[in-house]
Enzyme design. Structure first.
Site, PDB file in Angstrom:
ATOM      1  N   LYS A  54       7.987  -5.149   2.659  1.00 54.80           N
ATOM      2  CA  LYS A  54       8.419  -3.861   3.205  1.00 54.80           C
ATOM      3  C   LYS A  54       8.914  -4.048   4.641  1.00 54.80           C
ATOM      4  CE  LYS A  54       5.450  -1.359   0.069  1.00 54.80           C
ATOM      5  NZ  LYS A  54       4.146  -0.781  -0.250  1.00 54.80           N
ATOM      6  N   GLN A  98      -1.265   1.242   2.620  1.00 55.44           N
ATOM      7  CA  GLN A  98      -1.142   0.375   1.447  1.00 55.44           C
ATOM      8  C   GLN A  98      -2.393   0.497   0.569  1.00 55.44           C
ATOM      9  OE1 GLN A  98       1.664  -1.583   0.688  1.00 55.44           O
ATOM     10  NE2 GLN A  98       0.629  -1.958  -1.246  1.00 55.44           N
ATOM     11  N   ASP A 121       5.224   7.646   1.278  1.00 52.14           N
ATOM     12  CA  ASP A 121       4.972   7.206  -0.091  1.00 52.14           C
ATOM     13  C   ASP A 121       5.196   8.324  -1.108  1.00 52.14           C
ATOM     14  OD1 ASP A 121       4.358   4.724  -0.932  1.00 52.14           O
ATOM     15  OD2 ASP A 121       2.218   4.814  -0.479  1.00 52.14           O
TER      16      ASP A 121
END
Ligand code: NAP
Length: 296
Positions: A54, A98, A121
């Site tokens: 990422k 995460q 997200d």
């Protein structure tokens, strides 16, 4: 069907990222560089790899990202304090924690702590609520990435029977919901299967579009697949391989070799859904930065 179309996630990902450039330039003209804060807690090897990918993707597009690494034993209050400071830091238009988190942390409390205006997200309940209501908002990355794979491959799910195997909050449930919606790339008739489904092969093999999000290496074979189906393999599983440099290799939830002669189109693993998830994270961060700019 001996030559299935390989749905190339890297190629489509590149197209999605290119399509963002004018929007990023417009933000630059206002002095805004879309910024993402990534919070990584603990030492999960796969999470470390994803976070690295990422960060590189943001760097390659000249976007700002910063990773906040916390030890596995970090307590809940410290995590919530960090998220609070990121919520108030104007450098960051998006925040991503995460997953999975170490088991002593309450995943829902952590997600709820993120300001929905910074939900990169698309997994905050506010974002998921907007998604279900078909109101503008950030969409969950992997499900939206699957939509984009279909879009750029000229596969319209409208009127088709989609079977999703898996009902997780991050993949199965949201992708099933998106594909049945009235908006673009929706209008499918969707069946959702899971570990309690009876006679899964009989249901899966009715699918025009079969989406496997199970987390079991090469689970889906020819018994689950109708001739001419489109197969989207979300799974990323490490299996031991002494011949591989790292001692393992990645396989999907679909036995690619067993179904490749039956299907019309299929995503490879790696190189299918994975790159799209990262591109959708960039899409969401740019979208959140635009929202921020419009409120300045
Ligand atoms: P998850 O939370 O573990 O959910 C797995 C789902 O599969 C559950 O709904 C489970 O049913 C179902 N399932 C398990 N065994 C089954 C069986 N024998 N028959 C039918 N259904 C079964 O997993 P996830 O987070 O959705 O992830 C799924 C896979 O996608 C994993 O390999 C993950 O690494 C990968 N993934 C990839 C990306 C990407 O960007 N490429 C992103 C996210 C996830 P129950 O609900 O009944 O337990």
């Amino acid at each position: 069907m001996s030559n299935p179309k390989i749905i190339d996630g890297k190629l489509i990902s590149g197209k999605v990222r290119d399509s963002l450039k004018p929007r990023i330039e417009q933000l630059a003209a206002q002095g805004i560089v879309p910024g993402l804060a990534v919070v990584l807690i603990g030492d999960d090897p796969a999470s470390k790899v994803y976070v690295g990918m990422k960060a590189r993707a943001f760097e390659n597009m000249n976007l700002y990202s910063e990773t906040f690494r916390l030890p596995a034993e970090t307590d809940q209050k410290t995590v919530l304090n960090l998220i609070d400071s990121l919520n108030n830091d104007p450098k960051f238009h998006g925040i991503l924690v995460q997953l999975p988190l170490p088991p002593h942390l309450d995943e829902m409390k952590v997600i709820l702590a993120i300001d929905p205006a910074k939900d990169a997200d698309g997994l905050h309940p506010v974002s998921l609520g907007k998604m279900v209501l078909e109101v503008d908002g950030p969409l969950p990355c992997t499900p939206n990435g699957i939509r984009m794979l279909l879009k750029y491959s000229d596969i319209d799910p409208g009127g088709k029977h989609v079977v999703v195997i898996g009902r997780s909050n991050i993949v199965g449930k949201p992708v099933a919901n998106l594909l049945m919606q009235k908006r673009e790339l929706g209008n499918a008739t969707v069946t959702v299967c899971h570990s309690k489904t009876k006679d899964l092969p009989a249901i899966a093999s009715q699918a025009d579009i079969l989406i496997a999000a199970i987390g079991r290496p090469e689970f889906v074979d020819h018994k689950y697949v109708k001739k001419g189906a489109v197969v989207i393999d979300v799974g990323v599983n490490r299996i031991d391989d002494p011949a591989a440099k790292r001692g393992y290799r990645l396989v999907g939830d679909v036995n690619f070799d067993d179904v490749k002669d039956i299907v019309a189109a299929i995503t490879p693993v790696p190189g299918g859904v994975g790159p799209m998830t990262i591109s959708m994270l960039i899409v969401n961060t740019v979208y959140l930065a635009e929202n921020f700019a419009s409120k300045k």
